[in-house]
Design a protein around this motif. Structure first.
Motif, PDB file in Angstrom:
ATOM      1  N   THR A 110      39.929   0.695  18.406  1.00  0.00           N
ATOM      2  CA  THR A 110      40.457   2.017  18.765  1.00  0.00           C
ATOM      3  C   THR A 110      39.965   3.133  17.851  1.00  0.00           C
ATOM      4  O   THR A 110      40.172   4.311  18.156  1.00  0.00           O
ATOM      5  CB  THR A 110      41.999   2.006  18.750  1.00  0.00           C
ATOM      6  OG1 THR A 110      42.455   1.594  17.455  1.00  0.00           O
ATOM      7  CG2 THR A 110      42.542   1.037  19.790  1.00  0.00           C
ATOM      8  N   SER A 111      39.336   2.810  16.737  1.00  0.00           N
ATOM      9  CA  SER A 111      38.798   3.841  15.837  1.00  0.00           C
ATOM     10  C   SER A 111      37.280   3.892  15.981  1.00  0.00           C
ATOM     11  O   SER A 111      36.625   2.898  16.287  1.00  0.00           O
ATOM     12  CB  SER A 111      39.184   3.557  14.385  1.00  0.00           C
ATOM     13  OG  SER A 111      38.724   2.287  13.975  1.00  0.00           O
ATOM     14  N   LYS A 125      25.227  -1.343   3.494  1.00  0.00           N
ATOM     15  CA  LYS A 125      25.535  -0.993   4.863  1.00  0.00           C
ATOM     16  C   LYS A 125      25.631  -2.278   5.682  1.00  0.00           C
ATOM     17  O   LYS A 125      24.749  -3.146   5.620  1.00  0.00           O
ATOM     18  CB  LYS A 125      24.450  -0.081   5.442  1.00  0.00           C
ATOM     19  CG  LYS A 125      24.297   1.243   4.695  1.00  0.00           C
ATOM     20  CD  LYS A 125      25.562   2.083   4.756  1.00  0.00           C
ATOM     21  CE  LYS A 125      25.374   3.420   4.070  1.00  0.00           C
ATOM     22  NZ  LYS A 125      26.610   4.228   4.059  1.00  0.00           N
ATOM     23  N   LEU A 126      26.712  -2.403   6.438  1.00  0.00           N
ATOM     24  CA  LEU A 126      26.980  -3.667   7.125  1.00  0.00           C
ATOM     25  C   LEU A 126      26.290  -3.768   8.481  1.00  0.00           C
ATOM     26  O   LEU A 126      26.387  -4.786   9.141  1.00  0.00           O
ATOM     27  CB  LEU A 126      28.496  -3.835   7.295  1.00  0.00           C
ATOM     28  CG  LEU A 126      29.296  -3.821   5.978  1.00  0.00           C
ATOM     29  CD1 LEU A 126      30.779  -3.999   6.259  1.00  0.00           C
ATOM     30  CD2 LEU A 126      28.798  -4.897   5.029  1.00  0.00           C
ATOM     31  N   GLY A 127      25.608  -2.724   8.892  1.00  0.00           N
ATOM     32  CA  GLY A 127      24.967  -2.753  10.202  1.00  0.00           C
ATOM     33  C   GLY A 127      23.480  -2.998  10.157  1.00  0.00           C
ATOM     34  O   GLY A 127      22.780  -2.757  11.141  1.00  0.00           O
ATOM     35  N   ILE A 128      22.944  -3.469   9.024  1.00  0.00           N
ATOM     36  CA  ILE A 128      21.497  -3.653   8.901  1.00  0.00           C
ATOM     37  C   ILE A 128      21.117  -5.122   8.730  1.00  0.00           C
ATOM     38  O   ILE A 128      19.981  -5.435   8.417  1.00  0.00           O
ATOM     39  CB  ILE A 128      20.947  -2.842   7.717  1.00  0.00           C
ATOM     40  CG1 ILE A 128      21.606  -3.285   6.406  1.00  0.00           C
ATOM     41  CG2 ILE A 128      21.157  -1.353   7.938  1.00  0.00           C
ATOM     42  CD1 ILE A 128      21.024  -2.614   5.177  1.00  0.00           C
ATOM     43  N   SER A 129      22.054  -6.021   8.970  1.00  0.00           N
ATOM     44  CA  SER A 129      21.790  -7.446   8.772  1.00  0.00           C
ATOM     45  C   SER A 129      20.969  -8.018   9.934  1.00  0.00           C
ATOM     46  O   SER A 129      21.046  -7.538  11.067  1.00  0.00           O
ATOM     47  CB  SER A 129      23.114  -8.201   8.656  1.00  0.00           C
ATOM     48  OG  SER A 129      22.892  -9.585   8.586  1.00  0.00           O
ATOM     49  N   ASP A 164      33.953   0.230   2.477  1.00  0.00           N
ATOM     50  CA  ASP A 164      35.061   1.189   2.438  1.00  0.00           C
ATOM     51  C   ASP A 164      35.561   1.543   3.835  1.00  0.00           C
ATOM     52  O   ASP A 164      36.685   2.031   3.988  1.00  0.00           O
ATOM     53  CB  ASP A 164      34.629   2.465   1.712  1.00  0.00           C
ATOM     54  CG  ASP A 164      34.473   2.239   0.211  1.00  0.00           C
ATOM     55  OD1 ASP A 164      34.959   1.203  -0.276  1.00  0.00           O
ATOM     56  OD2 ASP A 164      33.854   3.081  -0.455  1.00  0.00           O
ATOM     57  N   SER A 165      34.724   1.317   4.851  1.00  0.00           N
ATOM     58  CA  SER A 165      35.121   1.648   6.220  1.00  0.00           C
ATOM     59  C   SER A 165      36.118   0.641   6.788  1.00  0.00           C
ATOM     60  O   SER A 165      36.802   0.947   7.772  1.00  0.00           O
ATOM     61  CB  SER A 165      33.880   1.692   7.125  1.00  0.00           C
ATOM     62  OG  SER A 165      32.891   2.555   6.612  1.00  0.00           O
ATOM     63  N   ILE A 166      36.210  -0.536   6.180  1.00  0.00           N
ATOM     64  CA  ILE A 166      37.059  -1.592   6.737  1.00  0.00           C
ATOM     65  C   ILE A 166      38.529  -1.174   6.725  1.00  0.00           C
ATOM     66  O   ILE A 166      39.263  -1.425   7.692  1.00  0.00           O
ATOM     67  CB  ILE A 166      36.856  -2.901   5.949  1.00  0.00           C
ATOM     68  CG1 ILE A 166      35.415  -3.388   6.128  1.00  0.00           C
ATOM     69  CG2 ILE A 166      37.838  -3.968   6.414  1.00  0.00           C
ATOM     70  CD1 ILE A 166      35.075  -4.610   5.301  1.00  0.00           C
ATOM     71  N   GLU A 214      25.222  -1.713  19.693  1.00  0.00           N
ATOM     72  CA  GLU A 214      25.396  -1.724  18.247  1.00  0.00           C
ATOM     73  C   GLU A 214      26.220  -2.952  17.854  1.00  0.00           C
ATOM     74  O   GLU A 214      27.065  -3.410  18.630  1.00  0.00           O
ATOM     75  CB  GLU A 214      26.127  -0.471  17.763  1.00  0.00           C
ATOM     76  CG  GLU A 214      25.327   0.796  17.805  1.00  0.00           C
ATOM     77  CD  GLU A 214      26.084   1.954  17.162  1.00  0.00           C
ATOM     78  OE1 GLU A 214      25.765   2.309  16.009  1.00  0.00           O
ATOM     79  OE2 GLU A 214      27.000   2.480  17.815  1.00  0.00           O
ATOM     80  N   ASP A 215      25.995  -3.448  16.648  1.00  0.00           N
ATOM     81  CA  ASP A 215      26.825  -4.528  16.111  1.00  0.00           C
ATOM     82  C   ASP A 215      26.850  -4.451  14.590  1.00  0.00           C
ATOM     83  O   ASP A 215      25.952  -3.923  13.961  1.00  0.00           O
ATOM     84  CB  ASP A 215      26.348  -5.906  16.583  1.00  0.00           C
ATOM     85  CG  ASP A 215      24.899  -6.198  16.197  1.00  0.00           C
ATOM     86  OD1 ASP A 215      24.347  -5.480  15.349  1.00  0.00           O
ATOM     87  OD2 ASP A 215      24.312  -7.137  16.753  1.00  0.00           O
ATOM     88  N   ILE A 216      27.925  -4.956  14.015  1.00  0.00           N
ATOM     89  CA  ILE A 216      28.037  -5.086  12.556  1.00  0.00           C
ATOM     90  C   ILE A 216      28.902  -6.316  12.266  1.00  0.00           C
ATOM     91  O   ILE A 216      29.563  -6.848  13.146  1.00  0.00           O
ATOM     92  CB  ILE A 216      28.694  -3.851  11.891  1.00  0.00           C
ATOM     93  CG1 ILE A 216      30.108  -3.653  12.430  1.00  0.00           C
ATOM     94  CG2 ILE A 216      27.870  -2.603  12.074  1.00  0.00           C
ATOM     95  CD1 ILE A 216      30.891  -2.614  11.652  1.00  0.00           C
ATOM     96  N   HIS A 217      28.846  -6.761  11.036  1.00  0.00           N
ATOM     97  CA  HIS A 217      29.786  -7.820  10.629  1.00  0.00           C
ATOM     98  C   HIS A 217      30.258  -7.547   9.206  1.00  0.00           C
ATOM     99  O   HIS A 217      29.643  -6.774   8.476  1.00  0.00           O
ATOM    100  CB  HIS A 217      29.167  -9.207  10.745  1.00  0.00           C
ATOM    101  CG  HIS A 217      28.176  -9.533   9.654  1.00  0.00           C
ATOM    102  ND1 HIS A 217      27.802 -10.810   9.357  1.00  0.00           N
ATOM    103  CD2 HIS A 217      27.487  -8.754   8.781  1.00  0.00           C
ATOM    104  CE1 HIS A 217      26.915 -10.797   8.360  1.00  0.00           C
ATOM    105  NE2 HIS A 217      26.703  -9.557   7.997  1.00  0.00           N
TER     106      HIS A 217
END
Length: 244
Positions: free
Chosen positions: A133-134, A63-67, A144-146, A241-244
């Motif tokens: 926009t999504s 998961k990319l949002g837990i860094s 897979d969300s990218i 919220e943030d992700i990378h």
């Protein structure tokens, strides 16, 4: 004399042992081994022999949002982008006046404190900023969300400044107004912004990510609001919220 005889006998014994070792071992007791117990050696070449081969590919999708940190930039071996979403809490009276044009968003800008660098510190660094926009959520975003991510191609960044201690840039106030007006217009969405490295970028910078339960932030958005003839105010908003 006796010592000499012992030495001679030892020499004769060693001579017999060496002679025995030099004999062909295949001729000694060969008939005592059955054919089914014998084996032979051959060279095996998988490129010449008709052999069934298969392979498997295994992948891990974190998961990319837990860094602890979020990264943006590019090096010869990697590239990273960041997404931020801001939940801007303003009084209903202020939102009503913004919707009516009585309160104006004069400016909007972000300030970020770099905590990590990959690549040469003096290497070129820049990024573009796009309105996403999504829909997305930090807990549910993985690799897979990218492919499903959508964003506006227009760069909404201006007045970019980079120092050893701060990265700052302004964004189009109209984008922020869209986020605030979601309450009044269901066609508008607040999906945040995407920071994407430019082609000439040659390093990666890291910033402290949003931590659940923490009130400490390294990244802020500042909004300059004005109600003409009444007041001017600056609102400081941390990312939700943030992700990378």
């Amino acid at each position: 004399m006796i010592r000499f005889l012992y030495s001679a006998a030892a020499a004769v014994s060693l001579t017999i042992i060496f002679i025995s070792c030099n004999q062909d071992p295949a001729s000694v007791g060969a008939n005592l081994i059955s054919e089914q117990d014998k084996f032979s050696f051959q060279q095996y070449d998988s490129q010449l022999s008709d052999v069934s081969q298969s392979s498997n590919y295994f992948t891990h999708k974190p998961k990319l949002g837990i860094s602890e940190y979020v990264l943006v930039g590019k090096t010869p071996y990697s590239e990273s982008s960041i997404m931020f979403r801001y939940k801007i809490d303003l009084p209903d009276s202020t939102l009503t006046r913004i919707n009516a044009g009585e309160v104006i968003i004069r400016d909007a800008w972000m300030e970020m404190i770099p905590r990590y660098t990959a690549g040469e510190k003096s290497a070129p660094f820049d990024f573009t900023v796009h309105q996403v926009t999504s829909g997305w959520t930090a807990p549910g975003f993985d690799r897979d969300s990218i492919s499903a991510l959508r964003y506006d191609a227009r760069d909404i960044k201006s007045n970019f400044t980079l120092t050893d201690t701060t990265v700052s840039f302004h964004i189009d106030p109209a984008v922020v107004k869209d986020w605030l007006m979601v309450k009044y217009n269901s066609s508008l969405k607040n999906n945040g912004i995407l920071l994407k490295a430019t082609p000439n970028t040659q390093k990666i910078l890291g910033f402290l990510a949003v931590q659940a339960g923490s009130s400490y932030y390294d990244t802020y958005m500042r909004l300059a609001l004005e109600r003409p003839s009444y007041y001017k105010d600056t609102v400081v908003v941390p990312p939700d919220e943030d992700i990378h």
